[in-house]
Motif scaffolding. Sequence first.
Motif, PDB file in Angstrom:
ATOM      1  N   HIS A 160       0.893  -1.608  -0.073  1.00 19.76           N
ATOM      2  CA  HIS A 160       0.298   0.250   0.165  1.00 19.76           C
ATOM      3  C   HIS A 160       1.147   0.930   0.163  1.00 19.76           C
ATOM      4  N   ILE A 161       2.324   1.365   0.531  1.00 19.37           N
ATOM      5  CA  ILE A 161       2.737   2.159   0.981  1.00 19.37           C
ATOM      6  C   ILE A 161       3.716   2.205   0.014  1.00 19.37           C
ATOM      7  N   PHE A 162       3.706   1.738  -1.405  1.00 14.03           N
ATOM      8  CA  PHE A 162       4.208   1.550  -2.508  1.00 14.03           C
ATOM      9  C   PHE A 162       3.604   2.422  -3.241  1.00 14.03           C
ATOM     10  N   ALA A 163       1.775   1.839  -3.347  1.00 16.83           N
ATOM     11  CA  ALA A 163       1.352   2.063  -4.806  1.00 16.83           C
ATOM     12  C   ALA A 163       0.733   3.802  -4.406  1.00 16.83           C
ATOM     13  N   PHE A 164       1.043   3.707  -3.070  1.00 18.42           N
ATOM     14  CA  PHE A 164       0.966   5.686  -3.072  1.00 18.42           C
ATOM     15  C   PHE A 164       1.705   6.609  -3.274  1.00 18.42           C
ATOM     16  N   PHE A 165       2.967   5.725  -3.424  1.00 23.52           N
ATOM     17  CA  PHE A 165       4.191   6.809  -3.509  1.00 23.52           C
ATOM     18  C   PHE A 165       4.113   6.745  -5.477  1.00 23.52           C
ATOM     19  N   ILE A 166       4.146   5.682  -5.385  1.00 24.44           N
ATOM     20  CA  ILE A 166       3.678   5.343  -6.639  1.00 24.44           C
ATOM     21  C   ILE A 166       2.725   7.035  -7.092  1.00 24.44           C
ATOM     22  N   LEU A 167       1.400   6.849  -6.819  1.00 21.35           N
ATOM     23  CA  LEU A 167       1.222   8.109  -7.146  1.00 21.35           C
ATOM     24  C   LEU A 167       0.760   9.306  -7.111  1.00 21.35           C
TER      25      LEU A 167
ATOM     26  N   ALA B 278      13.471  15.873 -21.888  1.00 21.24           N
ATOM     27  CA  ALA B 278      13.874  15.164 -21.153  1.00 21.24           C
ATOM     28  C   ALA B 278      14.319  14.578 -20.283  1.00 21.24           C
ATOM     29  N   PHE B 279      14.007  15.430 -19.200  1.00 20.95           N
ATOM     30  CA  PHE B 279      13.631  15.548 -17.888  1.00 20.95           C
ATOM     31  C   PHE B 279      12.332  14.555 -18.074  1.00 20.95           C
ATOM     32  N   PHE B 280      11.626  14.709 -18.139  1.00 23.51           N
ATOM     33  CA  PHE B 280       9.890  14.267 -18.739  1.00 23.51           C
ATOM     34  C   PHE B 280      10.063  13.010 -19.107  1.00 23.51           C
ATOM     35  N   ARG B 281      11.148  12.370 -19.517  1.00 22.46           N
ATOM     36  CA  ARG B 281      10.773  10.931 -20.214  1.00 22.46           C
ATOM     37  C   ARG B 281      11.491  10.214 -19.557  1.00 22.46           C
ATOM     38  N   ILE B 282      12.294  11.496 -18.962  1.00 23.68           N
ATOM     39  CA  ILE B 282      13.024  10.495 -17.655  1.00 23.68           C
ATOM     40  C   ILE B 282      12.177   9.747 -16.605  1.00 23.68           C
ATOM     41  N   PHE B 283      11.333  10.856 -15.919  1.00 30.48           N
ATOM     42  CA  PHE B 283       9.825  10.749 -15.569  1.00 30.48           C
ATOM     43  C   PHE B 283       9.475   9.370 -15.978  1.00 30.48           C
ATOM     44  N   LYS B 284       9.005  10.003 -16.672  1.00 32.10           N
ATOM     45  CA  LYS B 284       8.388   8.174 -18.330  1.00 32.10           C
ATOM     46  C   LYS B 284       8.718   7.319 -17.977  1.00 32.10           C
ATOM     47  N   ILE B 285       9.605   7.003 -17.830  1.00 30.43           N
ATOM     48  CA  ILE B 285      10.626   6.117 -18.085  1.00 30.43           C
ATOM     49  C   ILE B 285      10.635   5.415 -16.459  1.00 30.43           C
ATOM     50  N   SER B 286      10.977   5.949 -14.756  1.00 27.95           N
ATOM     51  CA  SER B 286      10.757   5.589 -14.195  1.00 27.95           C
ATOM     52  C   SER B 286       9.627   5.244 -13.797  1.00 27.95           C
ATOM     53  N   ASN B 287       8.661   6.138 -13.785  1.00 30.16           N
ATOM     54  CA  ASN B 287       6.949   5.784 -14.118  1.00 30.16           C
ATOM     55  C   ASN B 287       6.899   4.405 -14.583  1.00 30.16           C
ATOM     56  N   LEU B 288       6.997   3.726 -15.388  1.00 27.71           N
ATOM     57  CA  LEU B 288       6.821   2.576 -16.302  1.00 27.71           C
ATOM     58  C   LEU B 288       7.115   1.717 -15.570  1.00 27.71           C
ATOM     59  N   VAL B 289       8.300   2.219 -14.865  1.00 22.71           N
ATOM     60  CA  VAL B 289       9.544   0.588 -13.640  1.00 22.71           C
ATOM     61  C   VAL B 289       8.636   0.707 -12.725  1.00 22.71           C
ATOM     62  N   LEU B 290       7.831   1.601 -11.768  1.00 24.82           N
ATOM     63  CA  LEU B 290       7.603   1.842 -10.883  1.00 24.82           C
ATOM     64  C   LEU B 290       6.627   0.868 -11.023  1.00 24.82           C
ATOM     65  N   LEU B 291       5.358   1.287 -12.075  1.00 25.33           N
ATOM     66  CA  LEU B 291       4.434   0.646 -12.678  1.00 25.33           C
ATOM     67  C   LEU B 291       4.670  -1.202 -12.993  1.00 25.33           C
TER      68      LEU B 291
ATOM     69  N   ILE C 178       6.703  -2.773 -11.628  1.00 24.47           N
ATOM     70  CA  ILE C 178       7.619  -3.490  -9.830  1.00 24.47           C
ATOM     71  C   ILE C 178       5.849  -3.734  -9.768  1.00 24.47           C
ATOM     72  N   GLY C 179       4.865  -2.536  -9.145  1.00 26.30           N
ATOM     73  CA  GLY C 179       3.210  -2.941  -8.731  1.00 26.30           C
ATOM     74  C   GLY C 179       3.047  -3.997  -9.494  1.00 26.30           C
ATOM     75  N   ILE C 180       3.440  -4.671 -10.161  1.00 24.33           N
ATOM     76  CA  ILE C 180       2.286  -5.957 -11.124  1.00 24.33           C
ATOM     77  C   ILE C 180       3.187  -7.249  -9.880  1.00 24.33           C
ATOM     78  N   PRO C 181       4.458  -7.321  -9.364  1.00 24.62           N
ATOM     79  CA  PRO C 181       4.623  -7.927  -8.398  1.00 24.62           C
ATOM     80  C   PRO C 181       3.841  -8.172  -7.211  1.00 24.62           C
ATOM     81  N   VAL C 182       4.001  -6.792  -7.091  1.00 26.49           N
ATOM     82  CA  VAL C 182       3.981  -6.503  -5.474  1.00 26.49           C
ATOM     83  C   VAL C 182       2.270  -6.401  -5.581  1.00 26.49           C
ATOM     84  N   LEU C 183       1.402  -6.871  -6.501  1.00 20.49           N
ATOM     85  CA  LEU C 183      -0.771  -7.236  -6.663  1.00 20.49           C
ATOM     86  C   LEU C 183      -0.032  -8.351  -6.324  1.00 20.49           C
ATOM     87  N   VAL C 184       0.658  -9.050  -7.191  1.00 20.19           N
ATOM     88  CA  VAL C 184       0.427 -11.409  -6.714  1.00 20.19           C
ATOM     89  C   VAL C 184       0.997 -11.410  -5.580  1.00 20.19           C
TER      90      VAL C 184
END
Length: 168
Positions: free
Chosen positions: A46-53, A85-98, A100-106
Amino acid sequence: MREIAQKKLYRLWTGELAAAILFPILWLFYIPTFEWSNEYLTTFPHIFAFFILEFILFQGSYYWYVKWKRLKKGKQSSLTNKQLAFFRIFKISNLVLLMIGIPVLVYQTTFPKGLYWYLFLYGFAMIEYINYYHIRLSYMSVEEIKEFIRQKRFRHSILAREMRKLRN
């Protein structure tokens, strides 16, 4: 026209920032008043999902702030290549976090009581990510809703269109 755009951008960045600040306040002070919350507020999923949000909400606030600041200085509101380019880094970071959220969901499915709360937070983060980096999902004013109906389809988000320019 420029003044109207400035006001709209100001409302957007302050609204996103207010949400990003208000949600942790609710998390810490209001939600704990519910009996069911004690099981969920301090678990890793829950803390992880909240952090992503929260991470995505702050990005949204920052994006609208940069556009507002540029317009206020008399420049075009479009971001520079460096900013994009800065927002591209954010986009990639978001994808990585999301991702990671799949195994966390499992993992979370082993604790079915908290599954819905996790899905709510994770889903909210996913919707915010899509809204900023892919397809515009939020239509606030009556005029925007009418425009959406006329188009009969979703449009790419403003940030997605700007980032496409960076690729070309």
